[in-house]
Design a protein around this motif. Structure first.
Motif, mmCIF file in Angstrom:
data_model
loop_
_atom_site.group_PDB
_atom_site.id
_atom_site.type_symbol
_atom_site.label_atom_id
_atom_site.label_comp_id
_atom_site.label_asym_id
_atom_site.label_seq_id
_atom_site.Cartn_x
_atom_site.Cartn_y
_atom_site.Cartn_z
ATOM 1 N N ALA A 101 -15.040 -1.043 16.192
ATOM 2 C CA ALA A 101 -14.639 -0.674 17.510
ATOM 3 C C ALA A 101 -13.103 -0.848 17.599
ATOM 4 O O ALA A 101 -12.357 -1.212 16.796
ATOM 5 C CB ALA A 101 -15.165 -2.014 18.130
ATOM 6 N N PRO A 102 -12.642 -0.058 18.620
ATOM 7 C CA PRO A 102 -11.130 0.133 18.852
ATOM 8 C C PRO A 102 -10.699 -1.594 19.160
ATOM 9 O O PRO A 102 -11.191 -2.246 19.475
ATOM 10 C CB PRO A 102 -11.018 0.745 20.150
ATOM 11 N N SER A 103 -9.220 -1.604 18.688
ATOM 12 C CA SER A 103 -8.533 -2.930 18.717
ATOM 13 C C SER A 103 -8.802 -3.175 20.312
ATOM 14 O O SER A 103 -9.004 -4.539 20.309
ATOM 15 C CB SER A 103 -7.246 -2.933 18.311
ATOM 16 N N TRP A 104 -8.541 -2.569 21.306
ATOM 17 C CA TRP A 104 -8.610 -3.114 22.520
ATOM 18 C C TRP A 104 -10.027 -3.509 22.933
ATOM 19 O O TRP A 104 -9.943 -4.470 23.942
ATOM 20 C CB TRP A 104 -8.256 -1.869 23.792
ATOM 21 N N PHE A 105 -11.091 -3.149 22.432
ATOM 22 C CA PHE A 105 -12.308 -3.627 22.739
ATOM 23 C C PHE A 105 -12.525 -5.154 22.696
ATOM 24 O O PHE A 105 -12.984 -5.694 23.068
ATOM 25 C CB PHE A 105 -13.279 -2.766 22.057
ATOM 26 N N THR A 106 -12.177 -5.679 21.264
ATOM 27 C CA THR A 106 -12.176 -7.010 20.869
ATOM 28 C C THR A 106 -10.743 -7.796 21.048
ATOM 29 O O THR A 106 -10.800 -9.163 20.616
ATOM 30 C CB THR A 106 -12.797 -6.785 19.518
ATOM 31 N N GLN A 107 -9.849 -7.262 21.858
ATOM 32 C CA GLN A 107 -8.470 -7.960 21.868
ATOM 33 C C GLN A 107 -8.680 -9.193 22.849
ATOM 34 O O GLN A 107 -9.327 -8.969 23.870
ATOM 35 C CB GLN A 107 -7.454 -7.138 22.407
ATOM 36 N N GLY A 108 -8.111 -10.316 22.422
ATOM 37 C CA GLY A 108 -8.515 -11.561 23.327
ATOM 38 C C GLY A 108 -9.628 -12.364 23.077
ATOM 39 O O GLY A 108 -10.040 -13.261 23.758
ATOM 40 N N TRP A 109 -10.668 -11.703 22.293
ATOM 41 C CA TRP A 109 -11.749 -12.475 22.144
ATOM 42 C C TRP A 109 -11.750 -13.668 21.338
ATOM 43 O O TRP A 109 -10.954 -14.013 20.499
ATOM 44 C CB TRP A 109 -13.042 -11.821 21.499
ATOM 45 N N PRO A 110 -12.564 -14.867 21.428
ATOM 46 C CA PRO A 110 -12.174 -16.164 20.877
ATOM 47 C C PRO A 110 -12.609 -16.103 19.534
ATOM 48 O O PRO A 110 -13.384 -15.461 19.044
ATOM 49 C CB PRO A 110 -13.068 -17.098 21.830
ATOM 50 N N ALA A 111 -12.164 -17.289 18.963
ATOM 51 C CA ALA A 111 -12.666 -17.637 17.451
ATOM 52 C C ALA A 111 -14.274 -18.110 17.583
ATOM 53 O O ALA A 111 -14.736 -18.124 16.401
ATOM 54 C CB ALA A 111 -11.947 -18.614 16.928
ATOM 55 N N THR A 112 -14.856 -18.012 18.491
ATOM 56 C CA THR A 112 -16.270 -18.724 18.697
ATOM 57 C C THR A 112 -17.126 -17.480 18.447
ATOM 58 O O THR A 112 -16.955 -16.467 18.946
ATOM 59 C CB THR A 112 -16.545 -19.444 20.041
ATOM 60 N N PRO A 113 -17.982 -17.612 17.498
ATOM 61 C CA PRO A 113 -18.749 -16.734 17.274
ATOM 62 C C PRO A 113 -19.978 -16.225 18.547
ATOM 63 O O PRO A 113 -20.360 -17.228 19.178
ATOM 64 C CB PRO A 113 -19.998 -17.251 16.122
ATOM 65 N N MET A 114 -20.118 -15.081 18.879
ATOM 66 C CA MET A 114 -20.780 -14.570 19.992
ATOM 67 C C MET A 114 -21.953 -13.671 19.461
ATOM 68 O O MET A 114 -21.556 -12.720 18.595
ATOM 69 C CB MET A 114 -20.133 -14.164 20.993
ATOM 70 N N GLY A 115 -23.255 -13.882 19.774
ATOM 71 C CA GLY A 115 -24.406 -12.881 19.519
ATOM 72 C C GLY A 115 -24.644 -12.201 20.789
ATOM 73 O O GLY A 115 -24.704 -12.539 22.069
ATOM 74 N N GLY A 116 -24.666 -10.820 20.705
ATOM 75 C CA GLY A 116 -25.079 -9.860 21.772
ATOM 76 C C GLY A 116 -25.544 -8.350 21.301
ATOM 77 O O GLY A 116 -25.843 -8.286 20.412
ATOM 78 N N GLU A 117 -25.721 -7.712 22.373
ATOM 79 C CA GLU A 117 -26.054 -6.282 22.463
ATOM 80 C C GLU A 117 -25.009 -5.368 22.649
ATOM 81 O O GLU A 117 -24.482 -5.594 23.646
ATOM 82 C CB GLU A 117 -27.073 -6.150 22.976
ATOM 83 N N LEU A 118 -24.682 -4.352 21.820
ATOM 84 C CA LEU A 118 -23.662 -3.277 22.194
ATOM 85 C C LEU A 118 -24.591 -2.377 22.915
ATOM 86 O O LEU A 118 -25.265 -1.502 22.076
ATOM 87 C CB LEU A 118 -22.930 -2.891 20.862
ATOM 88 N N TRP A 119 -24.175 -2.360 24.219
ATOM 89 C CA TRP A 119 -25.202 -1.570 24.914
ATOM 90 C C TRP A 119 -24.372 -0.701 25.750
ATOM 91 O O TRP A 119 -23.124 -0.598 26.371
ATOM 92 C CB TRP A 119 -25.990 -2.402 25.899
ATOM 93 N N ALA A 120 -25.127 0.766 26.012
ATOM 94 C CA ALA A 120 -24.372 1.931 27.049
ATOM 95 C C ALA A 120 -25.120 1.802 28.267
ATOM 96 O O ALA A 120 -24.865 2.956 29.053
ATOM 97 C CB ALA A 120 -24.509 3.058 26.277
#
Length: 312
Positions: free
Chosen positions: A93-112
């Motif tokens: 993913a581009p750096s801006w997409f995950t910038q600022g995300w926490p150290a906490t693991p997150m589960g999800g769906e990459l969705w369009a």
């Protein structure tokens, strides 16, 4: 200086030192390049321990479950450092997409969006991310795998985490409670009619446990599974000169044909040998175990995709 070198004139020693500098310079530059490459290379990781879903069965206590839409995208796992796929492959993913995300693991769906699985799949499969493609993507977060407590207790923390990230492309998957099977079926019909895939049911009292159990259930109007393309059948009639059907093999080793569901372009340029495709079906034949009314849906080429065997 070693005594043996004192025998040589000063001009020779000076030349020797200069030659050593110029010979070592390419090595120093190469080392610098390697160091930079090592810093920027994706960090190898192992597959995350994910909670997986069984199929919803009538008669289970519906009031125990939170219900959400089953999003038709690519499973994504934020391990606190980078996005990885279900099998542990790094998603570029581009750096801006995950910038600022926490150290906490997150589960999800990459969705369009509904009906946009092919875009989500092709975008997450890129080794060099396209900003334009990723601007159409969302990370729809549905759980915090490392958080303690039941799903009931994790939900408020999940809401706070997503609110703190405060990015339009990071959203919490909406959850709701229903009180009757009739309401559940009504919601399923509404979601499918609007282009959705189905529903997910998450047991409120369940801690986050990896593996497949009744803690997480899925409800869809049809079954689906994956199979590998191992050959082709020639088309007849209007499909003369094109592919009439794909010969596929499922993870259990059973072979069958997929003809229904292929459009004209896919018959002209069918999925390549060795690729995995998703098909839908309506139960299994009792004697052979083959899927009933199997119909081609799409190709699967997201990072590290691993199929699962269908069961009776």
């Amino acid at each position: 200086m070693p005594l043996s070198l004192l025998k040589f004139p000063s001009w020779f020693l000076h030349a020797l030192i200069c030659a050593g500098f110029w010979l070592s310079a390419p090595l120093q530059a190469q080392t610098a390049v390697q160091t930079t490459a090592q810093k920027t290379a994706p960090i190898a990781t192992q597959a995350p321990s994910l909670m997986l879903a069984h199929i919803w069965r009538n008669g289970l206590p519906l009031q125990d479950y939170w219900i959400s839409e089953k999003l038709d995208g690519v499973r994504g796992y934020w391990n606190g450092l980078q996005l990885i796929s279900r099998s542990g492959q790094v998603i570029a993913a581009p750096s801006w997409f995950t910038q600022g995300w926490p150290a906490t693991p997150m589960g999800g769906e990459l969705w369009a969006g509904r009906g946009q699985f092919s875009h989500a799949q092709s975008t997450t499969a890129q080794t060099q991310p396209s900003d334009a493609a990723w601007q159409r993507m969302q990370f729809m977060v549905f759980d915090l795998p490392a958080a303690p407590g039941s799903f009931d207790e994790r939900l408020p923390l999940l809401k706070q985490t997503v609110a703190h990230i405060n990015q339009t492309w990071v959203q919490m998957v909406a959850q709701q409670k229903l009180s009757s099977d009739a309401q559940l079926q009504t919601l399923l019909n509404q979601v499918v009619k609007a282009g959705g895939e189905g529903l997910m049911l998450h047991k409120g009292s369940a801690p986050y446990r990896s593996g497949r159990s009744d803690d997480l259930l899925k409800l869809k109007p049809f079954d689906d599974a994956e199979a590998k393309v191992i050959g082709y059948k020639s088309g007849r009639g209007q499909w003369q000169g094109m592919t009439g059907a794909l010969i596929v093999q499922n993870p259990q080793g059973l072979q069958f044909a997929l003809g229904s569901g292929l459009n004209a372009e896919q018959r002209k340029n069918p999925p390549p040998l060795g690729s995995w495709v998703t098909y839908r079906y309506q139960g299994l034949h009792e004697k052979s175990g083959l899927p009933r009314f199997a119909r081609f849906m799409r190709m699967r080429d997201e990072p590290g995709f691993q199929p699962e065997a269908i069961t009776r």
